[in-house]
Design a protein around this motif. Structure first.
Motif, PDB file in Angstrom:
ATOM      1  N   TYR A 122       0.796  -1.228   0.000  1.00  0.00           N
ATOM      2  CA  TYR A 122       0.000   0.000   0.000  1.00  0.00           C
ATOM      3  C   TYR A 122       0.830   1.281   0.000  1.00  0.00           C
ATOM      4  O   TYR A 122       0.280   2.365  -0.177  1.00  0.00           O
ATOM      5  N   GLY A 123       2.117   1.182   0.262  1.00  0.00           N
ATOM      6  CA  GLY A 123       2.961   2.363   0.245  1.00  0.00           C
ATOM      7  C   GLY A 123       3.342   2.857   1.624  1.00  0.00           C
ATOM      8  O   GLY A 123       2.787   2.448   2.644  1.00  0.00           O
ATOM      9  N   LYS A 124       4.300   3.767   1.645  1.00  0.00           N
ATOM     10  CA  LYS A 124       4.858   4.257   2.907  1.00  0.00           C
ATOM     11  C   LYS A 124       3.838   5.052   3.717  1.00  0.00           C
ATOM     12  O   LYS A 124       3.778   4.952   4.939  1.00  0.00           O
ATOM     13  N   ILE A 427      -6.067 -11.307   0.029  1.00  0.00           N
ATOM     14  CA  ILE A 427      -6.944 -10.817  -1.041  1.00  0.00           C
ATOM     15  C   ILE A 427      -6.075 -10.168  -2.108  1.00  0.00           C
ATOM     16  O   ILE A 427      -5.591  -9.052  -1.938  1.00  0.00           O
ATOM     17  N   LYS A 428      -5.871 -10.862  -3.189  1.00  0.00           N
ATOM     18  CA  LYS A 428      -5.013 -10.356  -4.248  1.00  0.00           C
ATOM     19  C   LYS A 428      -5.726  -9.231  -4.994  1.00  0.00           C
ATOM     20  O   LYS A 428      -6.876  -9.373  -5.404  1.00  0.00           O
ATOM     21  N   GLY A 429      -5.057  -8.105  -5.156  1.00  0.00           N
ATOM     22  CA  GLY A 429      -5.619  -7.005  -5.924  1.00  0.00           C
ATOM     23  C   GLY A 429      -6.059  -5.812  -5.112  1.00  0.00           C
ATOM     24  O   GLY A 429      -6.428  -4.785  -5.676  1.00  0.00           O
ATOM     25  N   THR A 430      -6.044  -5.913  -3.789  1.00  0.00           N
ATOM     26  CA  THR A 430      -6.396  -4.733  -2.999  1.00  0.00           C
ATOM     27  C   THR A 430      -5.278  -3.697  -3.133  1.00  0.00           C
ATOM     28  O   THR A 430      -4.118  -4.036  -3.317  1.00  0.00           O
ATOM     29  N   ASN A 431      -5.655  -2.446  -3.020  1.00  0.00           N
ATOM     30  CA  ASN A 431      -4.690  -1.371  -3.233  1.00  0.00           C
ATOM     31  C   ASN A 431      -4.879  -0.251  -2.216  1.00  0.00           C
ATOM     32  O   ASN A 431      -5.725  -0.350  -1.313  1.00  0.00           O
ATOM     33  N   THR A 432      -4.100   0.797  -2.382  1.00  0.00           N
ATOM     34  CA  THR A 432      -4.072   1.879  -1.397  1.00  0.00           C
ATOM     35  C   THR A 432      -5.406   2.605  -1.284  1.00  0.00           C
ATOM     36  O   THR A 432      -5.797   3.030  -0.200  1.00  0.00           O
ATOM     37  N   TYR A 433      -6.132   2.742  -2.405  1.00  0.00           N
ATOM     38  CA  TYR A 433      -7.421   3.429  -2.359  1.00  0.00           C
ATOM     39  C   TYR A 433      -8.408   2.672  -1.461  1.00  0.00           C
ATOM     40  O   TYR A 433      -9.101   3.259  -0.634  1.00  0.00           O
ATOM     41  N   GLY A 434      -8.447   1.351  -1.627  1.00  0.00           N
ATOM     42  CA  GLY A 434      -9.317   0.550  -0.784  1.00  0.00           C
ATOM     43  C   GLY A 434      -8.882   0.562   0.673  1.00  0.00           C
ATOM     44  O   GLY A 434      -9.715   0.598   1.585  1.00  0.00           O
ATOM     45  N   ALA A 435      -7.555   0.525   0.888  1.00  0.00           N
ATOM     46  CA  ALA A 435      -7.035   0.525   2.250  1.00  0.00           C
ATOM     47  C   ALA A 435      -7.423   1.806   2.993  1.00  0.00           C
ATOM     48  O   ALA A 435      -7.841   1.759   4.161  1.00  0.00           O
ATOM     49  N   ILE A 436      -7.291   2.945   2.322  1.00  0.00           N
ATOM     50  CA  ILE A 436      -7.643   4.220   2.964  1.00  0.00           C
ATOM     51  C   ILE A 436      -9.136   4.290   3.240  1.00  0.00           C
ATOM     52  O   ILE A 436      -9.567   4.705   4.330  1.00  0.00           O
ATOM     53  N   GLY A 505      -9.915   2.385 -18.595  1.00  0.00           N
ATOM     54  CA  GLY A 505      -9.731   3.684 -19.216  1.00  0.00           C
ATOM     55  C   GLY A 505     -10.786   4.699 -18.842  1.00  0.00           C
ATOM     56  O   GLY A 505     -10.778   5.830 -19.345  1.00  0.00           O
ATOM     57  N   THR A 506     -11.720   4.322 -17.967  1.00  0.00           N
ATOM     58  CA  THR A 506     -12.741   5.270 -17.510  1.00  0.00           C
ATOM     59  C   THR A 506     -12.092   6.464 -16.826  1.00  0.00           C
ATOM     60  O   THR A 506     -12.541   7.606 -16.977  1.00  0.00           O
ATOM     61  N   LEU A 507     -11.050   6.181 -16.047  1.00  0.00           N
ATOM     62  CA  LEU A 507     -10.266   7.248 -15.421  1.00  0.00           C
ATOM     63  C   LEU A 507      -8.884   7.270 -16.058  1.00  0.00           C
ATOM     64  O   LEU A 507      -8.265   6.214 -16.253  1.00  0.00           O
ATOM     65  N   PRO A 508      -8.369   8.464 -16.397  1.00  0.00           N
ATOM     66  CA  PRO A 508      -7.028   8.542 -16.998  1.00  0.00           C
ATOM     67  C   PRO A 508      -5.946   8.202 -15.983  1.00  0.00           C
ATOM     68  O   PRO A 508      -6.119   8.421 -14.779  1.00  0.00           O
ATOM     69  N   PRO A 509      -4.812   7.671 -16.433  1.00  0.00           N
ATOM     70  CA  PRO A 509      -3.725   7.286 -15.519  1.00  0.00           C
ATOM     71  C   PRO A 509      -3.223   8.415 -14.636  1.00  0.00           C
ATOM     72  O   PRO A 509      -2.770   8.169 -13.514  1.00  0.00           O
ATOM     73  N   LYS A 510      -3.327   9.665 -15.122  1.00  0.00           N
ATOM     74  CA  LYS A 510      -2.806  10.772 -14.333  1.00  0.00           C
ATOM     75  C   LYS A 510      -3.585  10.983 -13.028  1.00  0.00           C
ATOM     76  O   LYS A 510      -3.087  11.613 -12.095  1.00  0.00           O
ATOM     77  N   LEU A 511      -4.813  10.450 -12.953  1.00  0.00           N
ATOM     78  CA  LEU A 511      -5.590  10.569 -11.720  1.00  0.00           C
ATOM     79  C   LEU A 511      -5.198   9.531 -10.673  1.00  0.00           C
ATOM     80  O   LEU A 511      -5.669   9.589  -9.543  1.00  0.00           O
ATOM     81  N   ASP A 512      -4.359   8.592 -11.066  1.00  0.00           N
ATOM     82  CA  ASP A 512      -3.870   7.603 -10.094  1.00  0.00           C
ATOM     83  C   ASP A 512      -2.763   8.252  -9.266  1.00  0.00           C
ATOM     84  O   ASP A 512      -1.587   7.889  -9.338  1.00  0.00           O
ATOM     85  N   PHE A 513      -3.154   9.221  -8.450  1.00  0.00           N
ATOM     86  CA  PHE A 513      -2.178  10.050  -7.726  1.00  0.00           C
ATOM     87  C   PHE A 513      -1.439   9.287  -6.638  1.00  0.00           C
ATOM     88  O   PHE A 513      -0.407   9.728  -6.156  1.00  0.00           O
ATOM     89  N   LEU A 514      -1.964   8.147  -6.224  1.00  0.00           N
ATOM     90  CA  LEU A 514      -1.281   7.335  -5.211  1.00  0.00           C
ATOM     91  C   LEU A 514      -0.387   6.270  -5.839  1.00  0.00           C
ATOM     92  O   LEU A 514       0.245   5.495  -5.114  1.00  0.00           O
ATOM     93  N   ASP A 515      -0.334   6.222  -7.174  1.00  0.00           N
ATOM     94  CA  ASP A 515       0.451   5.196  -7.878  1.00  0.00           C
ATOM     95  C   ASP A 515       0.102   3.795  -7.389  1.00  0.00           C
ATOM     96  O   ASP A 515       0.962   2.930  -7.230  1.00  0.00           O
ATOM     97  N   ALA A 516      -1.189   3.577  -7.151  1.00  0.00           N
ATOM     98  CA  ALA A 516      -1.621   2.314  -6.559  1.00  0.00           C
ATOM     99  C   ALA A 516      -2.124   1.311  -7.579  1.00  0.00           C
ATOM    100  O   ALA A 516      -2.225   0.122  -7.276  1.00  0.00           O
ATOM    101  N   VAL A 517      -2.457   1.747  -8.788  1.00  0.00           N
ATOM    102  CA  VAL A 517      -3.001   0.835  -9.798  1.00  0.00           C
ATOM    103  C   VAL A 517      -2.142   0.846 -11.049  1.00  0.00           C
ATOM    104  O   VAL A 517      -1.561  -0.166 -11.428  1.00  0.00           O
ATOM    105  N   ASP A 535       6.610   5.568  -3.897  1.00  0.00           N
ATOM    106  CA  ASP A 535       5.936   5.535  -2.601  1.00  0.00           C
ATOM    107  C   ASP A 535       5.877   4.126  -2.033  1.00  0.00           C
ATOM    108  O   ASP A 535       5.770   3.938  -0.841  1.00  0.00           O
ATOM    109  N   ASN A 536       5.909   3.118  -2.878  1.00  0.00           N
ATOM    110  CA  ASN A 536       5.758   1.752  -2.406  1.00  0.00           C
ATOM    111  C   ASN A 536       7.104   1.100  -2.112  1.00  0.00           C
ATOM    112  O   ASN A 536       8.063   1.264  -2.854  1.00  0.00           O
ATOM    113  N   ILE A 537       7.154   0.354  -1.031  1.00  0.00           N
ATOM    114  CA  ILE A 537       8.348  -0.407  -0.680  1.00  0.00           C
ATOM    115  C   ILE A 537       8.344  -1.686  -1.510  1.00  0.00           C
ATOM    116  O   ILE A 537       7.390  -2.454  -1.470  1.00  0.00           O
TER     117      ILE A 537
END
Length: 578
Positions: A122-124, A427-436, A505-517, A535-537
């Motif tokens: 999930y990142g630092k 759970i494979k596939g969970t990311n920082t957005y879900g964690a927050i 592609g519904t959301l552009p990559p630049k909106l992935d501000f947490l670099d989570a996906v 950000d991720n270890i």
């Protein structure tokens, strides 16, 4: 009450013995670890803790002052009884579940602290957020048991509570400072032996006191108070279940537990240690249960304690030292006092070391100073041991509701960290957005449910609530477990929703501000310098397992041994291909 010089001498001798063992353990293992991994040796003992020492230290971590005193209190209080003494069964089950499902995945990946997998996935920043409830749990736990120890010593030898708290904290902090996990582990062996011997020596003397009625009779018949076996009425069954799940599942995601798991010489040993500690917790609870039953079976007006009885004086939480003081000979009560002191210190030192380990590695090193030298990390750890030890001592002396704060922080560990741990491991596939999102939903639901210990009134009234005599609203509905399940479901749903929106592609990559996906799928195109700055270890930033403790590099870093789970990071793929 007269001042007992003999009791003071006994405590001093006991404390000096514990300190000597801690310093000896530090000296014995001072050369453990190479020049580059001394900090890891302090945190996880060089990963060579054996079954005997490991089983003792893991058992002693759970069998603390709160465990011993709280079990005796629950059995003694008429409205509760043995039916509500959930800690022995709950914590034992948590150790069994930890051994079955969590020990292998954590140990086989070579993590150093409990927060490592969160920061890897999930990142630092998310690791920093999860550090907050973990730190609160450890600090308030240490403060609560320091406070209990001070009160216990004052009951038996009649010295100032503050002095006993400060001296006890200094001793525990000192040997933790010099030896890290080695000192904590070896002193735990001595402390657990003292707990077992001290309490079991006291029980026959207390049972034979003329003011004590047969505890077999008082278990099912009302003599001086309601039967000490207790019962759970239909209205309280959901509260009982909520508390039981909190102890069982919320007892897993603690750094104090995983510090022992990660210090084991193999993943299999980590499992065996968990099972041994589960058995040890049950065994060590037996004398505490008997002492609570003795307290409920005593005609206190026939003792020097006099009238009214402890529950009327609102001293039920001190029933264990009261039984030792008034139903046992003086020299036996001092043995019991040593047992309680050992129980407290065996848990307090673990909490202080756990908090400092997480801060030094996951906050200081991995979040701010990736290039910090091993010597620097060791000094940060020593400084934080002192700071956290002093903080726990200050809270024990100043806070009037330490138990309430610890109660709330334990809830946060259960509601926030446990579902996050499930997701990050299984759970494979969970990311920082879900964690927050899961973190925030769980926190909001817990706080809005209220907390009587802190006089925090609820904002959400669940079915079955009622108002007690102090105008506090009590929730019967298992809202803590509901909050935990909501946090888990939110993490999974939001993670997969974010994954779908970015991948489609519904959301552009630049909106992935947490670099989570988006960024996770382009790691193979990034060089090491970029990975360090991200950000991720990544896995190769985590300290590897010592080669002597694993067959191959692949078995060190992959989790085939448990659940056949394989990490998808490039480093893993390259290792396996070789």
């Amino acid at each position: 009450m007269a001042f007992h010089v003999e009791g003071l001498v006994a405590i001093i001798v006991f404390y000096l013995a514990i300190l000597a063992v801690g310093i000896w353990a530090a000296w014995k293992t001072k050369n453990t670890g190479s020049d580059g991994d001394r900090s890891e040796a302090i945190i996880v003992g060089g990963r060579d803790i054996g079954l005997l020492v490991g089983g003792f230290t893991m058992t002693a971590t759970w069998v603390g002052g709160g465990y011993i005193n709280g079990t005796a209190e629950a059995v003694y209080v008429p409205d509760y009884g043995l039916a509500w003494a959930q800690a022995p069964i709950g914590y034992s089950l948590s150790l069994i579940l930890g051994g079955l499902f969590f020990a292998k995945p954590m140990r086989s990946k070579g993590y150093v602290t409990m927060l490592d997998p969160f920061q890897q996935t999930y990142g630092k920043r998310m690791g920093g957020l999860l550090f907050i409830p973990a730190l609160m749990g450890e600090m308030f736990w240490a403060a609560a048991i320091f406070s209990a120890l001070g009160a216990t010593i004052s009951v038996i030898i009649d010295i100032n509570v503050n002095i006993s708290v400060v001296v006890s904290a200094l001793i525990a902090t000192m040997y933790t400072l010099v030896g890290g996990l080695y000192s904590v582990a070896y002193t735990d062996v001595v402390q657990l032996f003292c707990i077992f011997l001290g309490l079991w020596i006291s029980v026959p003397f207390a049972l034979s006191h003329p003011a004590v009625t047969d505890i077999g009779l008082t278990a099912v018949h009302q003599v001086y108070q309601a039967p000490w076996l207790g019962s759970v009425n239909s209205l309280d069954i959901y509260t009982w279940l909520d508390n039981f799940f909190l102890l069982t599942l919320g007892g897993i995601p603690w750094q104090a537990y995983f510090q022992r798991v990660l210090s084991s010489s193999s993943a299999t040993y980590a499992q065996v240690l968990s099972f041994l500690a589960a058995f040890g917790c049950i065994v060590m609870a037996i004398p505490a249960v008997l002492i609570g039953a003795i307290g409920a079976s005593t005609a206190w007006n026939q003792t020097e304690y006099g009238v009214p009885d402890p529950k009327t004086k609102k001293e039920a939480d001190m029933i264990l030292p009261i039984v030792l003081q008034y139903l046992c000979p003086v020299y036996i009560s001092f043995f019991g006092l040593g047992a309680v002191s050992a129980a407290v210190m065996s848990s307090a030192d673990s909490s202080i070391l756990s908090a400092s380990s997480m801060f030094a590695r996951n906050i200081y090193q991995l979040s701010f100073r990736q290039n910090a030298s091993d010597r620097e990390i060791v000094w940060v750890m020593r400084i934080t041991v002192l700071l956290f030890g002093a903080s726990a001592t200050a809270m024990a002396l100043l806070a009037s509701s330490v138990y309430g704060l610890w109660y709330l922080s334990s809830d946060l560990v259960y509601i926030i960290i446990f579902p996050q741990l499930l997701c990050v491991l299984f759970i494979k596939g969970t990311n920082t957005y879900g964690a927050i999102a899961g973190y925030l939903f769980g926190l909001v639901l817990r706080i809005t449910g209220g907390e009587p210990y802190l006089y925090l009134q609820p904002l959400i009234f669940y079915p079955g609530w009622y108002q007690d005599d102090n105008n506090l609203y009590i929730q019967r509905f298992p809202f803590k477990t509901l909050s935990m399940l909501t946090a888990f479901a939110t993490n999974v749903i939001v993670s997969y929703l974010a994954k779908y929106l970015f991948e489609s592609g519904t959301l552009p990559p630049k909106l992935d501000f947490l670099d989570a996906v988006v960024a996770r799928y382009s790691r193979e195109h990034m060089d090491k310098a970029t990975l360090v700055k991200s950000d991720n270890i990544v896995l190769n930033e985590l300290a590897p397992v010592n080669p002597r403790h694993s067959q191959t590099l692949s078995s060190t870093f992959t989790n085939k041994e448990a659940f056949n789970y394989v990490d998808s990071s490039p480093e893993l793929s390259n290792t396996e291909d070789n």
